[in-house]
Design a protein around this motif. Structure first.
Motif, short mmCIF file in Angstrom:
data_model
loop_
_atom_site.label_atom_id
_atom_site.label_comp_id
_atom_site.label_asym_id
_atom_site.label_seq_id
_atom_site.Cartn_x
_atom_site.Cartn_y
_atom_site.Cartn_z
N VAL A 1 0.95 -1.08 0.00
CA VAL A 1 -0.03 0.10 -0.18
C VAL A 1 0.75 1.29 0.00
O VAL A 1 0.45 2.45 -0.20
N ASN A 2 1.97 1.21 0.37
CA ASN A 2 3.05 2.26 0.40
C ASN A 2 3.48 2.80 -1.07
O ASN A 2 4.10 3.72 -1.29
N ARG A 3 3.05 1.83 -2.12
CA ARG A 3 3.72 2.17 -3.73
C ARG A 3 2.46 2.76 -4.15
O ARG A 3 1.55 2.85 -3.79
N PRO A 4 2.92 3.57 -5.33
CA PRO A 4 1.81 4.35 -5.99
C PRO A 4 0.75 3.30 -6.67
O PRO A 4 1.02 2.15 -7.01
N GLU A 5 -0.39 3.56 -6.63
CA GLU A 5 -1.54 3.03 -7.13
C GLU A 5 -1.44 2.57 -8.57
O GLU A 5 -1.97 1.35 -8.79
N SER A 6 -1.10 3.35 -9.44
CA SER A 6 -0.77 2.86 -10.83
C SER A 6 0.29 1.78 -10.89
O SER A 6 0.18 0.69 -11.62
N ASP A 7 1.39 1.97 -10.05
CA ASP A 7 2.46 0.73 -10.12
C ASP A 7 1.87 -0.52 -9.59
O ASP A 7 2.19 -1.59 -10.18
N ARG A 8 0.92 -0.46 -8.48
CA ARG A 8 0.50 -1.61 -7.89
C ARG A 8 -0.54 -2.20 -8.99
O ARG A 8 -0.45 -3.61 -9.21
N LEU A 9 -1.34 -1.56 -9.67
CA LEU A 9 -2.26 -1.88 -10.66
C LEU A 9 -1.62 -2.51 -11.96
O LEU A 9 -1.75 -3.82 -12.22
N VAL A 10 -0.38 -2.00 -12.07
CA VAL A 10 0.48 -2.59 -13.37
C VAL A 10 1.01 -4.00 -12.88
O VAL A 10 1.00 -4.95 -13.44
N ASP A 11 1.47 -4.20 -11.67
CA ASP A 11 1.92 -5.36 -11.11
C ASP A 11 0.98 -6.40 -11.17
O ASP A 11 1.04 -7.57 -11.48
N TYR A 12 -0.34 -5.97 -10.70
CA TYR A 12 -1.12 -7.06 -10.61
C TYR A 12 -1.74 -7.58 -12.36
O TYR A 12 -1.88 -8.69 -12.65
N VAL A 13 -1.69 -6.57 -13.05
CA VAL A 13 -1.86 -6.78 -14.61
C VAL A 13 -1.05 -7.89 -14.95
O VAL A 13 -1.15 -8.70 -15.74
N THR B 1 -10.81 18.43 -8.22
CA THR B 1 -10.76 16.92 -8.35
C THR B 1 -9.80 16.44 -9.44
O THR B 1 -9.72 17.12 -10.41
N VAL B 2 -9.06 15.51 -8.65
CA VAL B 2 -7.86 15.00 -9.52
C VAL B 2 -7.91 13.56 -9.73
O VAL B 2 -8.53 12.93 -8.87
N ALA B 3 -7.37 12.95 -10.62
CA ALA B 3 -7.27 11.56 -10.76
C ALA B 3 -6.51 10.69 -9.83
O ALA B 3 -5.64 11.19 -9.31
N ARG B 4 -7.05 9.76 -9.30
CA ARG B 4 -6.49 8.85 -8.35
C ARG B 4 -5.16 7.99 -8.68
O ARG B 4 -4.31 7.92 -8.16
N LEU B 5 -5.31 7.69 -10.27
CA LEU B 5 -4.21 7.13 -10.76
C LEU B 5 -4.44 7.28 -12.47
O LEU B 5 -5.75 7.90 -12.78
N ASP B 6 -3.55 7.03 -13.41
CA ASP B 6 -3.81 7.29 -14.52
C ASP B 6 -4.91 6.31 -15.22
O ASP B 6 -4.94 5.08 -15.15
N PHE B 7 -5.67 7.10 -16.00
CA PHE B 7 -7.00 6.27 -16.47
C PHE B 7 -6.56 5.31 -17.39
O PHE B 7 -7.40 4.22 -17.62
N SER B 8 -5.52 5.57 -18.34
CA SER B 8 -5.07 4.21 -19.47
C SER B 8 -4.87 3.14 -18.89
O SER B 8 -5.05 2.14 -19.26
N THR B 9 -4.10 3.48 -17.50
CA THR B 9 -3.76 1.97 -16.92
C THR B 9 -4.76 1.47 -16.14
O THR B 9 -4.99 0.15 -16.27
N LEU B 10 -5.86 2.28 -15.78
CA LEU B 10 -6.92 1.48 -15.29
C LEU B 10 -8.01 0.93 -16.34
O LEU B 10 -8.39 -0.25 -16.28
N ARG B 11 -7.80 1.45 -17.54
CA ARG B 11 -8.45 0.89 -18.70
C ARG B 11 -7.70 -0.42 -19.29
O ARG B 11 -8.40 -1.52 -19.39
N LYS B 12 -6.49 0.01 -19.15
CA LYS B 12 -5.80 -1.65 -19.54
C LYS B 12 -6.08 -2.86 -18.66
O LYS B 12 -6.48 -3.82 -18.97
N ALA B 13 -6.11 -2.32 -17.32
CA ALA B 13 -6.45 -3.51 -16.29
C ALA B 13 -7.77 -3.98 -16.37
O ALA B 13 -7.89 -5.20 -16.25
#
Length: 195
Positions: free
Chosen positions: A55-67, A140-152
């Motif tokens: 949880v201490n890592r950026p959410e985009s990086d965590r999501l990429v690792d899950y992908v 309001t700002v994005a919590r993480l990169d939307f293209s990463t979220l779409r790819k996931a």
């Protein structure tokens, strides 16, 4: 006369010939053999999974690792299933229990990682934006990169994929709509913007 001679040219094939013709494209020699499959394992997931859980890592990086982890597990499971479907003897040969166990482990690991990945992905889609204070204004700002979220979402491919993608698109529109006025208000009037 022509009709009779044309019908005489049709060659009847036997069941064995038809079976050979239909199964020729799925050659056993194209499938991975015992030596290739014995090198394939899904027991090496704990380090990348712990990295994705951090949880201490950026959410985009965590999501990429899950992908990446989920895609890798899916590929390995597919390799096992395809090889054993093309050559059923792999499952029943003497000493093949280790291959069957490795395949079962891959199926289980893929299912476990999918559940965890999907839970995290749905959390991100449910709350894709956060509020930040910039220049005295709440924006309001994005919590993480939307293209990463779409790819996931595309990688996971859940039944409600289109609905999740629409949620991401609407969140992206909200962020771009609130970002433009926030940049224009340099007077610091203190307007507050909601989600």
């Amino acid at each position: 006369m022509l009709l009779l001679s044309a019908s005489g040219c049709v060659k009847e094939i036997t069941s064995d010939e038809r079976l050979e013709r239909d199964t020729r494209s799925v050659a056993v020699k194209d499938a991975p053999g015992v030596s290739e499959l014995s090198k394939l394992t899904c027991d090496d997931t704990s380090a990348p999974l712990n990295k994705a859980r951090d949880v201490n890592r950026p959410e985009s990086d965590r999501l990429v690792d899950y992908v990446n982890l989920y895609s890798s597990l899916k590929d390995r499971t597919h390799t096992f299933e395809e090889a054993m479907a093309r050559n059923p003897d792999l499952s029943y040969r003497e000493g093949s229990q280790s291959l069957v166990n490795a395949k079962d482990a891959c199926i289980q690991q893929t299912a476990d990682v999918r559940v965890e990945f999907e839970t995290y992905l749905r959390e991100l889609v449910a709350v894709p934006t956060v509020q930040e204070i910039k220049g005295g204004n709440t924006v309001t700002v994005a919590r993480l990169d939307f293209s990463t979220l779409r790819k996931a979402i595309e990688t996971l491919d859940p039944d409600d994929r289109e609905s999740l993608l629409q949620s991401v698109n609407s969140a992206e529109k909200r962020v771009s709509a609130t970002a433009a006025p926030a940049e224009d208000t340099s007077t610091g009037s203190g307007k507050r913007r909601g989600k």
